[in-house]
Design a protein around this motif. Sequence first.
Motif, PDB file in Angstrom:
ATOM      1  N   LEU A 156     -57.995  35.452  -0.810  1.00  0.00           N
ATOM      2  CA  LEU A 156     -57.811  34.263   0.016  1.00  0.00           C
ATOM      3  C   LEU A 156     -57.831  34.620   1.504  1.00  0.00           C
ATOM      4  N   ILE A 157     -57.157  35.675   1.873  1.00  0.00           N
ATOM      5  CA  ILE A 157     -57.110  36.084   3.280  1.00  0.00           C
ATOM      6  C   ILE A 157     -58.503  36.454   3.787  1.00  0.00           C
ATOM      7  N   SER A 158     -59.291  37.110   2.932  1.00  0.00           N
ATOM      8  CA  SER A 158     -60.628  37.502   3.358  1.00  0.00           C
ATOM      9  C   SER A 158     -61.490  36.287   3.676  1.00  0.00           C
ATOM     10  N   ILE A 159     -61.219  35.162   3.003  1.00  0.00           N
ATOM     11  CA  ILE A 159     -61.941  33.915   3.286  1.00  0.00           C
ATOM     12  C   ILE A 159     -61.409  33.293   4.575  1.00  0.00           C
ATOM     13  N   LEU A 160     -60.090  33.251   4.726  1.00  0.00           N
ATOM     14  CA  LEU A 160     -59.470  32.625   5.897  1.00  0.00           C
ATOM     15  C   LEU A 160     -59.866  33.338   7.192  1.00  0.00           C
ATOM     16  N   LYS A 161     -60.151  34.607   7.110  1.00  0.00           N
ATOM     17  CA  LYS A 161     -60.514  35.368   8.305  1.00  0.00           C
ATOM     18  C   LYS A 161     -61.912  35.032   8.825  1.00  0.00           C
ATOM     19  N   ARG A 162     -62.718  34.434   7.993  1.00  0.00           N
ATOM     20  CA  ARG A 162     -64.081  34.143   8.407  1.00  0.00           C
ATOM     21  C   ARG A 162     -64.117  33.027   9.443  1.00  0.00           C
ATOM     22  N   ASP A 163     -64.874  33.248  10.502  1.00  0.00           N
ATOM     23  CA  ASP A 163     -65.005  32.244  11.558  1.00  0.00           C
ATOM     24  C   ASP A 163     -66.022  31.163  11.216  1.00  0.00           C
ATOM     25  N   ASP A 164     -66.824  31.404  10.180  1.00  0.00           N
ATOM     26  CA  ASP A 164     -67.911  30.485   9.855  1.00  0.00           C
ATOM     27  C   ASP A 164     -67.663  29.663   8.592  1.00  0.00           C
ATOM     28  N   TYR A 175     -55.328  23.439   1.281  1.00  0.00           N
ATOM     29  CA  TYR A 175     -55.638  24.307   0.140  1.00  0.00           C
ATOM     30  C   TYR A 175     -54.696  25.513   0.089  1.00  0.00           C
ATOM     31  N   VAL A 176     -54.407  26.076   1.252  1.00  0.00           N
ATOM     32  CA  VAL A 176     -53.523  27.243   1.300  1.00  0.00           C
ATOM     33  C   VAL A 176     -52.138  26.887   0.766  1.00  0.00           C
ATOM     34  N   ILE A 177     -51.632  25.730   1.155  1.00  0.00           N
ATOM     35  CA  ILE A 177     -50.317  25.295   0.671  1.00  0.00           C
ATOM     36  C   ILE A 177     -50.354  25.050  -0.839  1.00  0.00           C
ATOM     37  N   GLN A 178     -51.451  24.466  -1.325  1.00  0.00           N
ATOM     38  CA  GLN A 178     -51.606  24.266  -2.769  1.00  0.00           C
ATOM     39  C   GLN A 178     -51.567  25.602  -3.499  1.00  0.00           C
ATOM     40  N   TRP A 179     -52.259  26.595  -2.933  1.00  0.00           N
ATOM     41  CA  TRP A 179     -52.283  27.924  -3.537  1.00  0.00           C
ATOM     42  C   TRP A 179     -50.869  28.516  -3.582  1.00  0.00           C
ATOM     43  N   GLY A 180     -50.130  28.357  -2.482  1.00  0.00           N
ATOM     44  CA  GLY A 180     -48.768  28.888  -2.433  1.00  0.00           C
ATOM     45  C   GLY A 180     -47.848  28.211  -3.424  1.00  0.00           C
ATOM     46  N   LYS A 181     -47.986  26.903  -3.573  1.00  0.00           N
ATOM     47  CA  LYS A 181     -47.174  26.165  -4.541  1.00  0.00           C
ATOM     48  C   LYS A 181     -47.461  26.632  -5.966  1.00  0.00           C
ATOM     49  N   ALA A 182     -48.747  26.874  -6.240  1.00  0.00           N
ATOM     50  CA  ALA A 182     -49.127  27.323  -7.577  1.00  0.00           C
ATOM     51  C   ALA A 182     -48.504  28.672  -7.917  1.00  0.00           C
ATOM     52  N   LYS A 183     -48.262  29.474  -6.890  1.00  0.00           N
ATOM     53  CA  LYS A 183     -47.626  30.772  -7.103  1.00  0.00           C
ATOM     54  C   LYS A 183     -46.119  30.628  -7.348  1.00  0.00           C
ATOM     55  N   ASN A 184     -45.601  29.442  -7.060  1.00  0.00           N
ATOM     56  CA  ASN A 184     -44.164  29.180  -7.236  1.00  0.00           C
ATOM     57  C   ASN A 184     -43.988  27.875  -8.018  1.00  0.00           C
ATOM     58  N   PRO A 185     -44.290  27.880  -9.311  1.00  0.00           N
ATOM     59  CA  PRO A 185     -44.284  26.647 -10.106  1.00  0.00           C
ATOM     60  C   PRO A 185     -42.911  25.986 -10.243  1.00  0.00           C
ATOM     61  N   THR A 186     -41.844  26.673  -9.868  1.00  0.00           N
ATOM     62  CA  THR A 186     -40.509  26.074  -9.993  1.00  0.00           C
ATOM     63  C   THR A 186     -40.145  25.200  -8.789  1.00  0.00           C
ATOM     64  N   LEU A 187     -40.981  25.195  -7.755  1.00  0.00           N
ATOM     65  CA  LEU A 187     -40.703  24.341  -6.596  1.00  0.00           C
ATOM     66  C   LEU A 187     -40.776  22.873  -7.018  1.00  0.00           C
ATOM     67  N   PRO A 188     -39.882  22.027  -6.510  1.00  0.00           N
ATOM     68  CA  PRO A 188     -39.918  20.595  -6.846  1.00  0.00           C
ATOM     69  C   PRO A 188     -41.263  19.984  -6.478  1.00  0.00           C
ATOM     70  N   GLU A 204     -42.449  32.739   2.447  1.00  0.00           N
ATOM     71  CA  GLU A 204     -42.591  34.149   2.095  1.00  0.00           C
ATOM     72  C   GLU A 204     -43.905  34.388   1.349  1.00  0.00           C
ATOM     73  N   THR A 205     -44.263  33.463   0.460  1.00  0.00           N
ATOM     74  CA  THR A 205     -45.509  33.585  -0.297  1.00  0.00           C
ATOM     75  C   THR A 205     -46.726  33.520   0.616  1.00  0.00           C
ATOM     76  N   LEU A 206     -46.640  32.683   1.645  1.00  0.00           N
ATOM     77  CA  LEU A 206     -47.796  32.426   2.513  1.00  0.00           C
ATOM     78  C   LEU A 206     -47.785  33.225   3.819  1.00  0.00           C
ATOM     79  N   LYS A 207     -46.872  34.157   3.955  1.00  0.00           N
ATOM     80  CA  LYS A 207     -46.721  34.855   5.233  1.00  0.00           C
ATOM     81  C   LYS A 207     -47.978  35.625   5.636  1.00  0.00           C
ATOM     82  N   GLY A 208     -48.778  36.034   4.660  1.00  0.00           N
ATOM     83  CA  GLY A 208     -50.002  36.741   4.987  1.00  0.00           C
ATOM     84  C   GLY A 208     -51.174  35.817   5.273  1.00  0.00           C
ATOM     85  N   CYS A 209     -51.058  34.556   4.848  1.00  0.00           N
ATOM     86  CA  CYS A 209     -52.154  33.586   4.991  1.00  0.00           C
ATOM     87  C   CYS A 209     -52.019  32.700   6.224  1.00  0.00           C
TER      88      CYS A 209
END
Length: 236
Positions: A156-164, A175-188, A204-209
């Motif tokens: 995911l980070i390799s995609i986000l780094k692209r300027d194009d 999309y990034v937030i959706q990805w982070g939520k999916a990594k934490n399925p217990t979130l309301p 914490e999950t998204l700190k690199g993104c």
Amino acid sequence: MTKFYDRLSTDLTRLLEDPIDYNVTIEKFNETPFNDDHIKELTMENTNISIKMFNIIIKYIYGGTISLEKLENSVIFDLLIASDELKLDELVEYLQTYLIVNNASWLRLNFAKIYRTSYKFKNSKIIQEFCNDIIVKHPNTIFESEYFHSISEDALISILKRDDLQLEEGKILEYVIQWGKAKNPTLPSDIKEWTNNNFLTLKETLKGCLPHIRYFSISGDDVIEKIYPYQQLLEQ
């Protein structure tokens, strides 16, 4: 046929084929001890390398040659993965380039498998860049795919780094937030029910993104709709 290590003697290939004069035995599946003749026996357990793959690789190791012309593309890709597992860096680089130059259409046709697999082996930068070049032009290839939530953080980070990347920045953040939520399925499911700890978990999950989002490009409406509800994720 491609030849590597030209300066190596062909005697090594003859040694491979000689059933008498040998000093190394490699057993693919069964565990075997050192024998009484002081022959070092290497056991390859916990590996997905098939006998067919290993026969190709061992000829490369001994003779410095490899012939891909009669191999199916799927076999060449499996050979790439096996070569990476055995840390044959020169062969890994060669096979990636070979596939892109000669079989790009097959890579595109099998994009999902190629992309996900490329992040499971170490030296796959050439294939990864090939895939990312496709993603930046056709973002839905990954962001709307059924496996988007399962891609790795590095991918995911390799995609986000692209300027194009041809996608609105507000949509990228979504999309990034959706990805982070999916990594934490217990979130309301309802953000109105989130506690401070819930936000900290997602942060914490998204700190690199999150640092790779271009917030200055997000429209005013998207700031209210997509950033404001998640402002606790962001630094002041």
